[in-house]
Write an enzyme that holds these catalytic residues in place. Structure first.
Site, mmCIF file in Angstrom:
data_model
loop_
_atom_site.group_PDB
_atom_site.id
_atom_site.type_symbol
_atom_site.label_atom_id
_atom_site.label_comp_id
_atom_site.label_asym_id
_atom_site.label_seq_id
_atom_site.Cartn_x
_atom_site.Cartn_y
_atom_site.Cartn_z
ATOM 1 N N THR A 26 -85.063 -5.693 -55.197
ATOM 2 C CA THR A 26 -84.913 -4.912 -53.964
ATOM 3 C C THR A 26 -85.080 -3.424 -54.280
ATOM 4 O O THR A 26 -84.408 -2.899 -55.164
ATOM 5 C CB THR A 26 -83.531 -5.204 -53.350
ATOM 6 O OG1 THR A 26 -83.552 -6.547 -52.865
ATOM 7 C CG2 THR A 26 -83.204 -4.261 -52.207
ATOM 8 N N HIS A 184 -84.688 -17.847 -51.205
ATOM 9 C CA HIS A 184 -83.574 -17.148 -51.864
ATOM 10 C C HIS A 184 -82.291 -17.919 -51.573
ATOM 11 O O HIS A 184 -81.678 -17.769 -50.530
ATOM 12 C CB HIS A 184 -83.480 -15.709 -51.352
ATOM 13 C CG HIS A 184 -82.602 -14.814 -52.184
ATOM 14 N ND1 HIS A 184 -81.649 -15.301 -53.049
ATOM 15 C CD2 HIS A 184 -82.548 -13.460 -52.288
ATOM 16 C CE1 HIS A 184 -81.044 -14.271 -53.647
ATOM 17 N NE2 HIS A 184 -81.575 -13.150 -53.196
ATOM 18 N N ASN A 187 -77.137 -15.521 -55.096
ATOM 19 C CA ASN A 187 -76.519 -14.189 -54.975
ATOM 20 C C ASN A 187 -75.660 -13.949 -53.743
ATOM 21 O O ASN A 187 -75.552 -12.825 -53.255
ATOM 22 C CB ASN A 187 -77.602 -13.104 -55.098
ATOM 23 C CG ASN A 187 -78.207 -13.096 -56.485
ATOM 24 O OD1 ASN A 187 -77.642 -13.700 -57.402
ATOM 25 N ND2 ASN A 187 -79.344 -12.440 -56.656
ATOM 26 N N TYR A 189 -75.999 -14.815 -50.602
ATOM 27 C CA TYR A 189 -76.613 -14.665 -49.274
ATOM 28 C C TYR A 189 -76.454 -15.962 -48.478
ATOM 29 O O TYR A 189 -75.765 -16.883 -48.923
ATOM 30 C CB TYR A 189 -78.057 -14.197 -49.420
ATOM 31 C CG TYR A 189 -78.108 -12.831 -50.078
ATOM 32 C CD1 TYR A 189 -77.577 -11.716 -49.423
ATOM 33 C CD2 TYR A 189 -78.599 -12.647 -51.358
ATOM 34 C CE1 TYR A 189 -77.555 -10.461 -50.033
ATOM 35 C CE2 TYR A 189 -78.586 -11.396 -51.973
ATOM 36 C CZ TYR A 189 -78.053 -10.314 -51.296
ATOM 37 O OH TYR A 189 -78.020 -9.076 -51.905
ATOM 38 N N ASN A 244 -71.989 -10.350 -54.580
ATOM 39 C CA ASN A 244 -71.673 -10.255 -53.148
ATOM 40 C C ASN A 244 -70.441 -11.072 -52.763
ATOM 41 O O ASN A 244 -70.343 -11.608 -51.660
ATOM 42 C CB ASN A 244 -72.887 -10.655 -52.298
ATOM 43 C CG ASN A 244 -74.012 -9.653 -52.469
ATOM 44 O OD1 ASN A 244 -73.803 -8.456 -52.279
ATOM 45 N ND2 ASN A 244 -75.192 -10.120 -52.857
HETATM 46 C C1 8OZ Z 1 -79.689 -5.573 -55.272
HETATM 47 C C2 8OZ Z 1 -79.521 -4.789 -54.137
HETATM 48 C C3 8OZ Z 1 -79.775 -5.352 -52.905
HETATM 49 C C4 8OZ Z 1 -80.160 -6.664 -52.805
HETATM 50 C C5 8OZ Z 1 -80.178 -9.926 -54.680
HETATM 51 C C6 8OZ Z 1 -81.649 -9.231 -52.927
HETATM 52 O O1 8OZ Z 1 -79.183 -9.676 -55.384
HETATM 53 C C7 8OZ Z 1 -80.750 -8.876 -53.812
HETATM 54 C C8 8OZ Z 1 -80.315 -7.460 -53.941
HETATM 55 C C9 8OZ Z 1 -80.071 -6.895 -55.173
HETATM 56 O O2 8OZ Z 1 -80.685 -11.051 -54.674
#
Ligand code: 8OZ
Length: 375
Positions: A26, A184, A187, A189, A244
């Site tokens: 990103t 994806h 992480n 999400y 996250n």
């Molecule tokens: C860093 C900053 C923002 C998003 C991920 C898409 O960790 C990201 C991401 C990484 O998969």
């Protein structure tokens, strides 16, 4: 002996000149979710497999406006966005490179100021992520800020999200010229939120037991496979990352089930983040046996390439491929600061570090101006 990283291979229908993959990164340089000519230049600099990546995975790209969680990340849903991506894929292909697009819905890792109509972000359950997102203030200066409280998705909204993934995949391959897509699933999400106990407290058939928590990821994968063909689809998973604010109480049986269900779908590759994303390869209190996960995949008939990521240096990468533990190795930050990473590996270095201040947002500085060995 030549490095095993430089032998050709395939990921499904995608022929690869080397085993060196550029991981999704990103960079927050796509105003209006639209890729720019500068982005085309950045990817083209890394696209020649002789000097750069055998395969590029694009930065995470929102499948819908609701799927966006950070300022100035790209999207895959409108004419302008797709026209921007066409220039990127054309520039990559002109270098002899291959590129897949990473399909992204952030779920709860967002902020209402980034959401259509200032709405609350959506999630499996109304549990706020212990995480930060990246937004611009009124002066246009980027900074990290805590995520907003999400609302739980209604069950009747879920088919629409599955549909958005399939439409984005079709847009990526059939319109924007990508060689394939990567789901994806990592992480913390949306898909990882459904998967893991720390974020999913649903009482319907998308929550509770493992089969239910894995349901959305499997439905999305099947829909994306139907849209673009199984041999152009990869998936990224992160069994134990705390990224996250995500956590699962029992990742080994969860991923054992998931990978056995994915195996018969005939995916091009499985991309596994080992440990804490961008951090230690071991997560305290969360041991995980990746070899057992791959064995379960093969046992269930999985034939895709096995891609590993996180904290690989050239020596560890060569060992992973030479031992047969991995087919492909994805390098993230190294590809930011070394567009010619493959050339440097061939020469045994020198390796140069990354300027963290220019990672997220900004222009050419720290993006397209890293020097190569040739000058
Ligand atoms: C860093 C900053 C923002 C998003 C991920 C898409 O960790 C990201 C991401 C990484 O998969």
């Amino acid at each position: 002996m030549p490095s095993p990283l430089f032998s050709p291979t395939r990921a499904g229908a995608i022929d690869l000149a080397t085993r060196i993959v550029m991981a999704p990164l990103t960079r927050n340089r796509a105003p209006g979710a639209t890729p720019t000519p500068l982005m085309a230049e950045y990817y083209a600099q890394r696209a020649n497999p002789d000097t750069g990546a055998g395969l590029i995975i694009s930065e995470a790209t929102a499948i819908s406006p609701q799927g966006q969680g950070y300022a100035d990340v790209p999207g895959l849903y409108g004419t302008e966005q797709l026209d921007g991506w066409k220039k990127v894929t054309k520039a990559v292909h002109a270098q002899g490179g291959k590129i897949v697009c990473q399909l992204w819905h952030v779920g709860r890792v967002s902020h209402h100021i980034l959401q259509p109509g200032n709405a609350d972000p959506v999630a499996p359950s109304a549990i706020r992520a212990e995480a930060k997102t990246y937004v611009f203030n009124e002066q246009g200066v980027g900074h990290f800020t805590p995520t907003s409280a999400p609302r739980a998705l209604h069950r009747h909204e879920i088919p629409g999200i599955v549909h958005d993934y399939a439409a984005a995949a079709r847009n990526a391959v059939k319109s924007a010229g990508f060689d394939g897509v990567e789901i994806h699933g990592a992480n913390g999400y949306l898909l990882d939120q459904f998967l893991k106990t720390g974020a999913n407290q649903r009482t319907d058939d998308y929550g509770g037991k493992i089969e239910n928590r894995a349901r959305l990821m499997l439905e999305v994968t099947r829909a994306v496979v139907d849209a673009v063909g199984h041999d152009r689809v990869g998936i990224r998973l992160s069994p134990v990352t705390p990224a996250n604010g995500i956590d699962d109480a029992e990742p080994q049986p969860l991923f054992d089930y998931l990978i056995r269900q994915l195996a018969p779908l005939g995916l091009a590759y499985i991309h596994v983040i080992e440990g804490a994303t961008g951090g230690p390869r071991e997560v305290p209190g969360r041991p995980f046996d990746y070899a057992a996960m791959e064995a379960a995949y093969r046992q269930a008939g999985g034939r895709g390439a096995w891609m590993v990521n996180n904290g690989y240096d050239p020596v560890l990468a060569e060992d992973a491929v030479a031992s047969g533990r991995a087919d492909l190795v994805a390098f993230g930050k190294a590809f930011i600061s070394m567009p010619d990473l493959a050339a440097r590996i061939r020469h045994g270095g020198p390796y140069q570090g990354l300027d963290k201040a220019t990672m997220y947002g900004g222009g050419a500085q720290g993006y397209t101006d890293y020097p190569t060995l040739g000058g």
